[in-house]
Design a protein around this motif. Structure first.
Motif, PDB file in Angstrom:
ATOM      1  N   GLU A  70       0.831  -1.116  -0.114  1.00 55.09           N
ATOM      2  CA  GLU A  70      -0.015   0.160  -0.042  1.00 55.09           C
ATOM      3  C   GLU A  70       0.859   1.333  -0.287  1.00 55.09           C
ATOM      4  N   CYS A  71       1.992   1.294   0.615  1.00 57.62           N
ATOM      5  CA  CYS A  71       2.768   2.497   0.891  1.00 57.62           C
ATOM      6  C   CYS A  71       3.828   2.266   0.132  1.00 57.62           C
ATOM      7  N   GLY A  72       4.081   1.152  -0.832  1.00 57.55           N
ATOM      8  CA  GLY A  72       5.256   1.190  -1.768  1.00 57.55           C
ATOM      9  C   GLY A  72       6.406   0.917  -1.027  1.00 57.55           C
ATOM     10  N   VAL A  73       6.700   0.229  -0.209  1.00 56.93           N
ATOM     11  CA  VAL A  73       7.867  -0.086   0.548  1.00 56.93           C
ATOM     12  C   VAL A  73       8.139  -1.416   0.920  1.00 56.93           C
ATOM     13  N   LEU A  74       9.203  -2.094   0.739  1.00 60.39           N
ATOM     14  CA  LEU A  74      10.066  -3.177   1.231  1.00 60.39           C
ATOM     15  C   LEU A  74      10.751  -2.852   2.418  1.00 60.39           C
ATOM     16  N   THR A  75      10.424  -3.590   3.358  1.00 66.59           N
ATOM     17  CA  THR A  75      11.361  -3.447   4.619  1.00 66.59           C
ATOM     18  C   THR A  75      12.320  -4.531   4.917  1.00 66.59           C
ATOM     19  N   VAL A  76      13.776  -4.396   4.841  1.00 61.87           N
ATOM     20  CA  VAL A  76      14.602  -5.427   5.361  1.00 61.87           C
ATOM     21  C   VAL A  76      14.968  -5.112   6.604  1.00 61.87           C
ATOM     22  N   PHE A  77      14.982  -6.090   7.674  1.00 62.27           N
ATOM     23  CA  PHE A  77      15.225  -5.946   9.178  1.00 62.27           C
ATOM     24  C   PHE A  77      16.576  -5.932   9.277  1.00 62.27           C
ATOM     25  N   GLU A  78      17.414  -6.750   8.644  1.00 62.37           N
ATOM     26  CA  GLU A  78      19.036  -6.928   9.088  1.00 62.37           C
ATOM     27  C   GLU A  78      19.868  -6.918   7.742  1.00 62.37           C
ATOM     28  N   PRO A  79      20.447  -5.832   7.710  1.00 63.10           N
ATOM     29  CA  PRO A  79      20.405  -4.516   8.331  1.00 63.10           C
ATOM     30  C   PRO A  79      19.217  -3.853   8.178  1.00 63.10           C
ATOM     31  N   PRO A  80      18.785  -2.813   9.039  1.00 61.31           N
ATOM     32  CA  PRO A  80      17.483  -2.318   8.712  1.00 61.31           C
ATOM     33  C   PRO A  80      17.555  -1.214   7.593  1.00 61.31           C
ATOM     34  N   ARG A  81      16.780  -1.625   6.426  1.00 69.38           N
ATOM     35  CA  ARG A  81      16.766  -0.656   5.207  1.00 69.38           C
ATOM     36  C   ARG A  81      15.190  -0.986   4.787  1.00 69.38           C
ATOM     37  N   LEU A  82      15.034   0.271   4.259  1.00 64.31           N
ATOM     38  CA  LEU A  82      13.588   0.437   3.508  1.00 64.31           C
ATOM     39  C   LEU A  82      13.638   0.901   2.191  1.00 64.31           C
ATOM     40  N   LEU A  85       9.677  -0.012  -3.392  1.00 64.26           N
ATOM     41  CA  LEU A  85       9.122  -0.871  -4.436  1.00 64.26           C
ATOM     42  C   LEU A  85       9.025  -0.848  -5.940  1.00 64.26           C
ATOM     43  N   ASP A  86       8.865   0.595  -6.000  1.00 69.94           N
ATOM     44  CA  ASP A  86       8.929   1.237  -7.259  1.00 69.94           C
ATOM     45  C   ASP A  86      10.247   1.118  -8.032  1.00 69.94           C
ATOM     46  N   LEU A  87      11.297   1.602  -7.318  1.00 72.90           N
ATOM     47  CA  LEU A  87      12.665   1.360  -7.505  1.00 72.90           C
ATOM     48  C   LEU A  87      12.956  -0.223  -7.857  1.00 72.90           C
ATOM     49  N   LEU A  88      12.498  -0.990  -6.971  1.00 70.39           N
ATOM     50  CA  LEU A  88      12.839  -2.410  -7.127  1.00 70.39           C
ATOM     51  C   LEU A  88      12.391  -2.879  -8.382  1.00 70.39           C
ATOM     52  N   ALA A  89      11.077  -2.637  -8.437  1.00 79.10           N
ATOM     53  CA  ALA A  89      10.447  -3.173  -9.728  1.00 79.10           C
ATOM     54  C   ALA A  89      10.908  -2.662 -10.974  1.00 79.10           C
ATOM     55  N   GLY A  90      11.371  -1.368 -11.197  1.00 79.09           N
ATOM     56  CA  GLY A  90      11.932  -0.886 -12.302  1.00 79.09           C
ATOM     57  C   GLY A  90      13.396  -1.404 -12.416  1.00 79.09           C
ATOM     58  N   ARG A  91      13.905  -1.510 -11.428  1.00 79.34           N
ATOM     59  CA  ARG A  91      15.478  -2.329 -11.773  1.00 79.34           C
ATOM     60  C   ARG A  91      15.390  -3.741 -12.198  1.00 79.34           C
ATOM     61  N   PHE A  92      14.069  -4.339 -11.572  1.00 78.43           N
ATOM     62  CA  PHE A  92      14.005  -5.824 -12.018  1.00 78.43           C
ATOM     63  C   PHE A  92      13.631  -5.803 -13.481  1.00 78.43           C
ATOM     64  N   ALA A  93      12.587  -4.939 -13.860  1.00 79.11           N
ATOM     65  CA  ALA A  93      12.225  -4.851 -15.182  1.00 79.11           C
ATOM     66  C   ALA A  93      13.160  -4.882 -16.144  1.00 79.11           C
ATOM     67  N   ALA A  94      14.166  -3.794 -15.687  1.00 79.69           N
ATOM     68  CA  ALA A  94      15.615  -3.406 -16.722  1.00 79.69           C
ATOM     69  C   ALA A  94      16.291  -4.513 -17.085  1.00 79.69           C
ATOM     70  N   ARG A  95      16.336  -5.608 -16.095  1.00 84.20           N
ATOM     71  CA  ARG A  95      17.082  -7.125 -16.334  1.00 84.20           C
ATOM     72  C   ARG A  95      16.543  -7.731 -17.225  1.00 84.20           C
TER      73      ARG A  95
END
Length: 263
Positions: A70-82, A85-95
């Protein structure tokens, strides 16, 4: 043959479960491509399933993650990173076909890069957040339009919905505007925002606390950080809206980006 079909059904079922959780929480399936907006619109259904399968594999490898579609975020907890999803989807599509043929390796490589380097759309959160002084509540009272970010409370991250048009959707999420531009979410690392506040507070001992905090927030928003990122790069209108909310409690006309940056 039956074993192969059963295995395919399991994989598809897992992908659909993730897709339901990401695209339309609480719904009975993945939205049709014509009804997607924001980061979802970057991928067709086949690519979306591949991306979600790559994320499932990443989680199965022992990485704790949570998805806030809903907010367009993937949270990784270790190490803490937000991660946007727009960035991730764009980079994934570019591959291209590389991503489709091996989504697990592709997603793993993309996330490794995001975990290592902070960039627009990636927020490296300071570990060990504590809020004994109620700082989060003070920021929340100023920015309004808060949207739930996976793990945000524990990590010290506040999400602010900034719509693409005139408002939020029924869930309080930044919705697309009439012009089709997507809404976006402003992400704040409260630990780093608090550092800036304390530094500014020391330079202005006579100023009211709220005035100092609003000045810090408007400066951070105008300058793009540190301690701040967006899930989708904001338009000038969205940036002005965020500046007006943070800096002008009486709703006077919003300052220009240059004026706020000069504070």
């Amino acid at each position: 043959m039956w074993i192969a079909l059963a295995a395919a059904a399991v994989v598809l079922g897992v992908a659909v479960w993730w897709a339901r959780r990401v695209f339309v929480p609480g719904s009975s399936g993945v939205p049709e491509a014509g009804h997607r907006a924001g980061w979802e619109a970057r991928l067709d259904e086949e690519a979306a399933t591949a991306l979600l399968e790559g994320l499932r594999a990443y989680a199965d490898a022992g990485n704790t993650v949570d998805i806030g579609g809903e907010c367009g975020v993937l949270t990784v907890f270790e190490p803490p990173r937000l991660i946007s999803l727009d960035l991730l989807a764009g980079r994934f599509a570019a591959r291209g076909q590389e991503a489709m043929h091996d989504p697990q390796t592709t997603v793993g490589a993309l996330l490794a890069g995001f975990l290592a380097t902070e960039e627009p759309g990636v927020l490296h959160v300071r570990p060990g957040w504590t809020d004994g002084d109620g700082f989060a509540a003070r920021v929340r009272a100023i920015v309004h339009s808060e949207v739930a970010v996976p793990g945000g409370g524990a990590l010290g991250v506040l999400g602010v919905a900034v719509p693409g048009g005139d408002g939020l959707d029924a869930q309080g999420v930044a919705a697309p505007g009439d012009d089709g531009r997507p809404g976006t979410t402003l992400l704040l690392d409260l630990a780093r925002i608090r550092d800036q506040y304390e530094e500014s507070r020391a330079r202005q001992p006579g100023a009211p606390d709220e005035v100092v905090l609003r000045s810090v927030l408007t400066s951070a928003i105008a300058n793009g950080g540190p301690g701040l990122t967006w899930t989708v790069p904001p338009t000038e209108r969205q940036l002005g809206s965020a500046l007006a909310t943070a800096g002008l409690p009486d709703r006077r006309p919003a300052p220009t980006v240059k004026e706020a940056a000069d504070h």
